[in-house]
Design a protein around this motif. Sequence first.
Motif, PDB file in Angstrom:
ATOM      1  N   PRO A  25      26.817  33.576  31.523  1.00 36.03           N
ATOM      2  CA  PRO A  25      27.948  33.106  32.493  1.00 36.03           C
ATOM      3  C   PRO A  25      28.696  34.100  33.132  1.00 36.03           C
ATOM      4  N   PHE A  26      28.901  35.086  32.285  1.00 32.90           N
ATOM      5  CA  PHE A  26      29.883  36.303  32.707  1.00 32.90           C
ATOM      6  C   PHE A  26      29.149  37.415  33.221  1.00 32.90           C
ATOM      7  N   LEU A  27      27.771  37.366  33.648  1.00 35.91           N
ATOM      8  CA  LEU A  27      27.191  38.641  34.099  1.00 35.91           C
ATOM      9  C   LEU A  27      26.887  38.213  35.574  1.00 35.91           C
ATOM     10  N   PRO A  28      26.657  39.190  36.284  1.00 38.01           N
ATOM     11  CA  PRO A  28      26.037  39.289  37.540  1.00 38.01           C
ATOM     12  C   PRO A  28      24.615  38.627  37.693  1.00 38.01           C
ATOM     13  N   ASP A  29      24.601  38.066  38.706  1.00 37.80           N
ATOM     14  CA  ASP A  29      22.998  37.479  39.072  1.00 37.80           C
ATOM     15  C   ASP A  29      21.772  38.319  38.661  1.00 37.80           C
ATOM     16  N   GLN A  30      22.026  39.589  39.045  1.00 38.66           N
ATOM     17  CA  GLN A  30      21.074  40.736  38.775  1.00 38.66           C
ATOM     18  C   GLN A  30      21.450  41.773  37.821  1.00 38.66           C
ATOM     19  N   VAL A  31      20.639  42.021  36.672  1.00 40.16           N
ATOM     20  CA  VAL A  31      21.103  42.671  35.493  1.00 40.16           C
ATOM     21  C   VAL A  31      19.838  43.679  35.358  1.00 40.16           C
ATOM     22  N   PRO A  32      20.203  44.746  34.948  1.00 38.17           N
ATOM     23  CA  PRO A  32      19.226  46.012  34.500  1.00 38.17           C
ATOM     24  C   PRO A  32      18.110  45.540  33.615  1.00 38.17           C
ATOM     25  N   GLY A  45      16.580  42.392  37.298  1.00 37.27           N
ATOM     26  CA  GLY A  45      16.123  41.080  37.036  1.00 37.27           C
ATOM     27  C   GLY A  45      17.056  39.979  36.989  1.00 37.27           C
ATOM     28  N   SER A  46      16.710  38.748  37.129  1.00 31.93           N
ATOM     29  CA  SER A  46      17.698  37.595  36.729  1.00 31.93           C
ATOM     30  C   SER A  46      18.411  37.751  35.308  1.00 31.93           C
ATOM     31  N   LYS A  47      19.616  37.388  35.427  1.00 36.20           N
ATOM     32  CA  LYS A  47      20.285  37.164  34.006  1.00 36.20           C
ATOM     33  C   LYS A  47      19.706  36.390  33.238  1.00 36.20           C
ATOM     34  N   TYR A  48      19.073  35.210  33.916  1.00 38.30           N
ATOM     35  CA  TYR A  48      18.434  34.321  32.825  1.00 38.30           C
ATOM     36  C   TYR A  48      17.382  34.944  32.266  1.00 38.30           C
ATOM     37  N   GLU A  49      16.512  36.003  32.492  1.00 39.68           N
ATOM     38  CA  GLU A  49      15.623  36.693  31.913  1.00 39.68           C
ATOM     39  C   GLU A  49      16.176  37.187  30.660  1.00 39.68           C
ATOM     40  N   LEU A  50      17.158  37.456  30.216  1.00 39.23           N
ATOM     41  CA  LEU A  50      17.859  37.539  28.973  1.00 39.23           C
ATOM     42  C   LEU A  50      17.370  36.808  27.845  1.00 39.23           C
ATOM     43  N   PHE A  51      17.473  35.535  28.213  1.00 33.82           N
ATOM     44  CA  PHE A  51      16.948  34.453  27.296  1.00 33.82           C
ATOM     45  C   PHE A  51      15.980  34.904  26.735  1.00 33.82           C
ATOM     46  N   ILE A  52      14.926  35.440  27.600  1.00 33.26           N
ATOM     47  CA  ILE A  52      13.444  35.784  27.018  1.00 33.26           C
ATOM     48  C   ILE A  52      13.605  36.771  26.114  1.00 33.26           C
ATOM     49  N   LEU A  53      14.339  37.871  26.402  1.00 39.14           N
ATOM     50  CA  LEU A  53      14.469  38.891  25.533  1.00 39.14           C
ATOM     51  C   LEU A  53      15.125  38.474  24.246  1.00 39.14           C
ATOM     52  N   SER A  96      16.114  43.707  18.616  1.00 39.53           N
ATOM     53  CA  SER A  96      17.250  43.116  18.742  1.00 39.53           C
ATOM     54  C   SER A  96      18.258  44.081  19.599  1.00 39.53           C
ATOM     55  N   PHE A  97      18.207  45.449  19.129  1.00 40.60           N
ATOM     56  CA  PHE A  97      18.987  46.337  19.937  1.00 40.60           C
ATOM     57  C   PHE A  97      18.630  46.617  21.376  1.00 40.60           C
ATOM     58  N   ILE A  98      17.198  46.845  21.551  1.00 38.98           N
ATOM     59  CA  ILE A  98      16.641  46.883  22.810  1.00 38.98           C
ATOM     60  C   ILE A  98      17.144  45.659  23.754  1.00 38.98           C
ATOM     61  N   ALA A  99      16.920  44.298  22.953  1.00 41.78           N
ATOM     62  CA  ALA A  99      16.980  43.159  23.973  1.00 41.78           C
ATOM     63  C   ALA A  99      18.803  43.023  24.330  1.00 41.78           C
ATOM     64  N   LEU A 100      19.469  43.991  23.718  1.00 35.79           N
ATOM     65  CA  LEU A 100      20.847  43.795  23.986  1.00 35.79           C
ATOM     66  C   LEU A 100      21.220  44.842  25.213  1.00 35.79           C
ATOM     67  N   ILE A 101      20.468  45.868  25.257  1.00 32.32           N
ATOM     68  CA  ILE A 101      20.728  46.919  26.185  1.00 32.32           C
ATOM     69  C   ILE A 101      21.138  46.431  27.707  1.00 32.32           C
ATOM     70  N   PRO A 102      20.199  45.522  28.380  1.00 30.09           N
ATOM     71  CA  PRO A 102      20.576  45.046  29.590  1.00 30.09           C
ATOM     72  C   PRO A 102      21.884  44.430  29.759  1.00 30.09           C
ATOM     73  N   ALA A 103      22.191  43.572  28.732  1.00 36.21           N
ATOM     74  CA  ALA A 103      23.505  42.973  28.973  1.00 36.21           C
ATOM     75  C   ALA A 103      24.781  43.825  28.820  1.00 36.21           C
ATOM     76  N   LEU A 104      24.526  44.722  27.908  1.00 33.21           N
ATOM     77  CA  LEU A 104      25.559  45.769  27.621  1.00 33.21           C
ATOM     78  C   LEU A 104      25.593  46.617  28.915  1.00 33.21           C
ATOM     79  N   SER A 105      24.616  47.039  29.486  1.00 34.69           N
ATOM     80  CA  SER A 105      24.467  47.697  30.689  1.00 34.69           C
ATOM     81  C   SER A 105      25.381  47.144  31.972  1.00 34.69           C
ATOM     82  N   ALA A 106      24.985  45.726  32.034  1.00 34.70           N
ATOM     83  CA  ALA A 106      25.684  44.994  33.122  1.00 34.70           C
ATOM     84  C   ALA A 106      27.143  44.801  32.767  1.00 34.70           C
TER      85      ALA A 106
END
Length: 219
Positions: A25-32, A45-53, A96-106
């Motif tokens: 909810p706190f991220l922009p619509d598009q994230v790395p 990509g869409s921030k909702y793709e983070l769920f897949i990660l 797990s670390f790789i999955a968190l990178i897009p959110a941390l970058s955003a």
Amino acid sequence: MNKTAFRISLMMSMATLITLILSIPFLPDQVPMHYGIDGEVDDMGSKYELFILGVLPFVLLLLLQWIPRLDPRKTSYQQHTGPYSIFSVVIIGFISFIALIPALSAWGFEIKVPLLVQMATAVILFVSGNYMGKIQPNYTFGIRTPWTLESEETWRRTHRLGGYLFVAISFVFVITAFLPTTYDLLISIGVLLCGTLYLVIYSYIDYRSRENGVAEEKE
């Protein structure tokens, strides 16, 4: 995988998924979503793709749990439960670390992805190398070639050599990570591929030499 390793892996997987879900909810619509070899973002990509990660660590955990049960030589896993458990925890931690990178970058954190990936890979290689000599013959875990699977002695010798080689290559990953070039990761991967190819060739040569020795004894 022993119970302690499973619990640690499960906690890391849950922490990753919960963190990503709460952050959406706190991220922009598009994230790395992808980084080039130079560490620059080359795909969004869409921030909702983070769920897949966030689900990936769980999928990998289930796979690592099932592998010993599916392997025809499942009894081997009882003999190398320790090394397999440690390897599983390290791999789950890496994913797990790789999955968190897009959110941390955003969120605005400056992340040097190639450097972090190389250092994480170095840890995996170092840990794997230290325990490789304890892996017993099986079909899904370790250096599996037609010749290591055919001869337990070739398996043992190849894994002992592979242990030394993987530890040495882990230091290559660390050293090249600080080279003033954008091709440091490619250099490290190239060394790893060459090392892996060498182990395949070594297993063949070792097996053939033993087979020829047995044939000579029979004559």
